[in-house]
Design a protein around this motif. Structure first.
Motif, short mmCIF file in Angstrom:
data_model
loop_
_atom_site.label_atom_id
_atom_site.label_comp_id
_atom_site.label_asym_id
_atom_site.label_seq_id
_atom_site.Cartn_x
_atom_site.Cartn_y
_atom_site.Cartn_z
N ARG A 25 -5.63 -4.22 7.15
CA ARG A 25 -4.69 -5.47 6.43
C ARG A 25 -5.91 -6.80 7.35
O ARG A 25 -6.52 -6.58 7.89
N HIS A 26 -5.65 -8.05 6.11
CA HIS A 26 -6.02 -8.90 7.06
C HIS A 26 -6.48 -9.40 8.26
O HIS A 26 -7.49 -9.52 8.63
N GLY B 246 -6.97 0.39 3.35
CA GLY B 246 -6.31 0.58 4.56
C GLY B 246 -6.16 -0.43 5.90
O GLY B 246 -5.16 -0.41 6.88
N ARG C 275 -8.58 -9.75 0.52
CA ARG C 275 -8.00 -9.08 1.00
C ARG C 275 -7.17 -7.93 0.25
O ARG C 275 -6.63 -7.27 0.42
N ASP C 276 -7.46 -7.83 -1.31
CA ASP C 276 -7.24 -6.81 -1.60
C ASP C 276 -8.47 -5.19 -1.68
O ASP C 276 -7.77 -4.57 -1.38
N ASP D 230 -6.79 -4.11 1.54
CA ASP D 230 -6.38 -3.42 1.30
C ASP D 230 -6.12 -2.08 0.83
O ASP D 230 -5.65 -0.86 1.58
N SER D 231 -7.43 -2.17 -0.28
CA SER D 231 -7.79 -0.92 0.02
C SER D 231 -8.02 0.28 0.49
O SER D 231 -8.90 1.74 0.64
#
Length: 126
Positions: free
Chosen positions: A61-62, A59, A52-53, A56-57
């Motif tokens: 979303r999961h 841009g 997830r991280d 997210d990095s």
């Protein structure tokens, strides 16, 4: 765990304490298997959070990744109907529609009407 006592060793961790506690309560529990299962569950949580991280990095979303992955898994030409996507993702049609709009706006998918039947929509990975 202490080699013969079933008690946590002085260097034990939370898994060792968990296994020691439940081994006393559940005589059918295999302490080695339980320790493996608990450690795998912890590892899976850490791996999922790392994924997830990373997404997210970048841009993404999961849930967006899951939609894109589902289309990718469909194989060439990487298309599916919205109802098929919703079923595969365990979503309602309305929830899926709300998720497709940002993906389309970002240029990651396209939604087009099928030539043979204009009522049918096709979602395609770009």
């Amino acid at each position: 765990m202490g080699e013969h006592t079933g008690e946590p060793s002085s260097t034990g961790d939370s898994v060792d304490r968990h296994v020691a506690l439940w081994s006393k309560e559940l005589d059918w529990m295999d302490p080695v298997k339980e320790a493996i299962f608990v450690r795998l569950a912890i590892l899976a949580r850490h791996a999922a959070q790392a994924r997830r991280d990373t997404l997210d990095s970048d841009g993404l979303r999961h849930w967006q990744f899951k939609v894109l992955l589902t289309l990718r898994r469909a194989g060439p030409p990487y298309t599916a109907s919205p109802s098929d996507l919703a079923d595969r993702l365990g979503l309602t049609r309305g929830a899926l529609s709300a998720r497709l709009a940002p993906l389309e706006d970002a240029g990651l998918i396209t939604r087009t009407h099928r030539a043979a039947d204009r009522r049918r929509v096709e979602v395609r990975l770009t």
